[in-house]
Design an enzyme around this catalytic site. Structure first.
Site, PDB file in Angstrom:
ATOM      1  N   LYS A  82      46.076 -44.968  42.017  1.00 46.24           N
ATOM      2  CA  LYS A  82      46.949 -44.259  41.065  1.00 46.24           C
ATOM      3  C   LYS A  82      46.521 -44.605  39.638  1.00 46.24           C
ATOM      4  O   LYS A  82      46.249 -45.777  39.338  1.00 46.24           O
ATOM      5  CB  LYS A  82      48.407 -44.663  41.314  1.00 46.24           C
ATOM      6  CG  LYS A  82      49.431 -43.835  40.546  1.00 46.24           C
ATOM      7  CD  LYS A  82      50.858 -44.223  40.946  1.00 46.24           C
ATOM      8  CE  LYS A  82      51.899 -43.379  40.221  1.00 46.24           C
ATOM      9  NZ  LYS A  82      53.273 -43.762  40.584  1.00 46.24           N
ATOM     10  N   SER A 157      56.336 -39.855  41.598  1.00 50.70           N
ATOM     11  CA  SER A 157      55.272 -39.587  40.652  1.00 50.70           C
ATOM     12  C   SER A 157      53.870 -39.719  41.244  1.00 50.70           C
ATOM     13  O   SER A 157      52.910 -39.215  40.694  1.00 50.70           O
ATOM     14  CB  SER A 157      55.387 -40.545  39.464  1.00 50.70           C
ATOM     15  OG  SER A 157      55.208 -41.890  39.899  1.00 50.70           O
ATOM     16  N   SER A 181      58.659 -43.396  43.906  1.00 46.41           N
ATOM     17  CA  SER A 181      57.369 -42.722  43.705  1.00 46.41           C
ATOM     18  C   SER A 181      56.270 -43.036  44.712  1.00 46.41           C
ATOM     19  O   SER A 181      55.218 -42.391  44.682  1.00 46.41           O
ATOM     20  CB  SER A 181      56.844 -43.009  42.302  1.00 46.41           C
ATOM     21  OG  SER A 181      57.586 -42.267  41.378  1.00 46.41           O
TER      22      SER A 181
HETATM   23  N1  GLN Z   1      61.436 -39.924  40.303  1.00 45.57           N
HETATM   24  C1  GLN Z   1      61.936 -41.130  39.715  1.00 45.57           C
HETATM   25  C2  GLN Z   1      61.871 -41.007  38.212  1.00 45.57           C
HETATM   26  O1  GLN Z   1      61.547 -39.978  37.755  1.00 45.57           O
HETATM   27  C3  GLN Z   1      61.149 -42.307  40.207  1.00 45.57           C
HETATM   28  C4  GLN Z   1      59.818 -42.417  39.596  1.00 45.57           C
HETATM   29  C5  GLN Z   1      59.038 -43.601  40.089  1.00 45.57           C
HETATM   30  O2  GLN Z   1      59.351 -44.189  41.120  1.00 45.57           O
HETATM   31  N2  GLN Z   1      58.032 -43.976  39.330  1.00 45.57           N
HETATM   32  O3  GLN Z   1      62.125 -41.914  37.499  1.00 45.57           O
END
Ligand code: GLN
Length: 499
Positions: A82, A157, A181
């Site tokens: 990532k 994400s 994410s």
């Molecule tokens: N979807 C969640 C957010 O937008 C979690 C994102 C994540 O785990 N990095 O914050």
């Protein structure tokens, strides 16, 4: 063996073939690079491919083997990283324009451990900007498609990492999970994703979003592969002050044990009802039934404060982000706008942040700044912290009577690209079931439990374990996986995606 066959192997099989001299690490890497070349125009899982670096790493593994040196359990296995982990001399953008062109001078601890284990890093994967999002649509570099249906989101994400697994571009990937994410993209793409216990995997060199929640972890197509990767990246790191200084649980042993007899499994009562897709609940209920058949003792458990996790998260995460992202001031890294000799430093900072950050990042910085401002701090941030404590207590009470908890990973399957972009609340609801574990800091996994009958898309089963009991996730996950494999006749949902 043909190139496409090499991309279909699990990481464990790949490593065994390389160690046994049946195939070279170079051939394995070439096969994956060719696959990326063939399909990534459509999938867009990668932001950057390090062809030369990957081939050089693979050749080093082959040389080690020729010299008769002992190879590690994942030596020569390709991986998609990532783009939130720093890689020395290789781009690290966090999906943001603000870091475009920045070349980090050092490797993150996770990157370093991967290299030391002779894992071959193929490149960096697409993500929502600064890991804020549930669909990868917030990337400044365009969305990623879900290999199951390219018109749908791969989750976020870490959509790039999960999509790369489902598209057979890599057998292993790394994600980060602040609110879901790793797990939600795993659910959307029919792959396995684990958020380890907070502090189990070093955050050093992992660009910060919300430091008290952020956690790196493994992504793979099988539970055993995730365990092998987990044991490579986890462990104490003195460069991260929140790193847990305790032995890493035996996750590989647990994955091999794959036995749930006598284990007490709690079904979280709050995670069903309005907003949950019928096919998701059907597959989830079947998984619970399967756990019973496999010898687990299943009970219903109530965690009432979990229903307040989402609002608490959307105060805590933006608050921490507003502070963490202050470092992007146009002076230290990446983009600098308007520095023509006539403007003050403040003006350059402001112009750069205006141009470099996308709308979701700006929304969070503003929300967080507001929630932390004097006069509002107690009402918002302070209350959210109290809710966080109550959620941790809900977990503690539940784990007095059960060994693990289960729930769907996400209320729905992958939604169409564009469907929720104008509706932040609908987007935030994707993480309803994953967020409590980030707030409490415990461990959780998502693994595929079938396809929803109404749309034929993957459904994720979430398993949650107490902090530092990450091994339980693998024990339960591997047992469920083996049972599904017997039912479906193939490992997980491996063969379905077609590109
Ligand atoms: N979807 C969640 C957010 O937008 C979690 C994102 C994540 O785990 N990095 O914050």
């Amino acid at each position: 063996m043909s190139d496409s066959d090499l991309t279909r192997l699990t990481a464990a099989e790949t490593a065994a073939r390389i160690a046994g001299g049946e195939v070279t690490a170079e051939a394995v890497t070439e096969a994956h690079l060719a696959r990326i070349e063939a399909v990534d125009e459509k999938v867009h899982a990668f932001l950057h491919v390090d062809r030369e670096g990957a081939l050089a790493a693979a050749r080093r593994v082959d040389e080690k083997r020729e010299r008769g040196e002992q190879l590690g359990p994942l030596a020569g296995v390709p991986l998609a990283l990532k783009d939130i982990f720093t890689t020395e001399g290789q781009p690290t953008t966090v999906g943001s324009k603000i870091l475009e062109g920045w070349l980090p001078p050092y490797d993150a601890t996770v990157t370093r451990r991967l290299r030391e284990a002779d894992v071959v890093v193929l490149g960096k994967t697409n993500m929502d900007e600064f890991a804020m999002g549930s669909s990868t649509e917030n990337s400044a570099f365009g969305p990623t498609g879900n290999p199951w249906d390219l018109t749908r989101i791969p989750g976020g994400s870490g959509g790039g990492s999960s999509a790369s697994l489902a598209a057979f571009q890599a057998p292993l990937a790394i994600g980060t999970d602040t609110g879901g994410s790793i797990r939600q993209p795993a659910a959307m793409t029919g792959t396995v994703g684990v958020k380890p216990t907070y502090g189990a995997v070093s955050r050093y060199g992992m660009v910060a979003f919300s430091s008290s929640l952020d956690q790196g972890g493994p992504c793979a197509r099988t539970v055993l592969d995730a365990a092998l990767l987990h044991s490579v990246i986890a462990g104490h790191d003195e460069l991260d002050s929140t790193s847990v200084d305790q032995p890493v649980p035996d996750v590989v042993g647990a994955a091999r044990q794959a036995d749930v007899r006598g284990l007490r499994v709690g079904v979280v009562k709050e995670f069903r009802g309005e907003g949950y897709q019928a096919g998701v609940m059907q597959r989830f209920d079947e998984s619970v039934e399967l756990l019973r058949e496999l010898g687990a003792e299943v009970v219903e458990v109530s965690c009432p404060v979990f229903t307040k996790a989402l609002p608490a998260y959307y105060l805590i995460a933006p608050s921490e982000c507003s502070s963490n992202l202050a470092r992007f001031d146009a002076m230290r890294y990446g983009l600098r706008v308007g520095d023509d000799g006539t403007r003050s430093a403040e003006e350059v900072t402001s112009l750069t942040r205006e141009e470099g950050f996308g709308p979701e990042v700006k929304r969070r910085v503003m929300l967080g700044t507001y929630a932390l401002s004097s006069g509002y701090y107690d009402a918002y941030y302070g209350s959210a912290q109290k809710v966080r404590t109550l959620i941790t207590r809900d977990f503690a009470r539940a784990f007095e009577s059960v060994d693990v908890l289960v729930s769907p990973t996400s209320p729905t399957t992958a939604f169409p690209i564009g469907e929720r972009t104008d509706d932040p609340m609908a987007m935030y609801l994707s993480d309803l079931c994953t967020i409590p574990s980030n707030l409490a800091g415990n461990a959780a996994m998502s693994l595929p439990c079938g396809l929803a009958p109404e749309d034929g898309l993957p459904v994720g089963l979430q398993i949650i374990a107490p902090a530092m009991a990450d091994d339980r996730l693998y024990r339960v996950g591997a047992a469920v996986e083996a049972a599904f494999q017997a039912r479906w006749g193939h490992p997980l949902l491996e063969e379905a995606p077609s590109l």
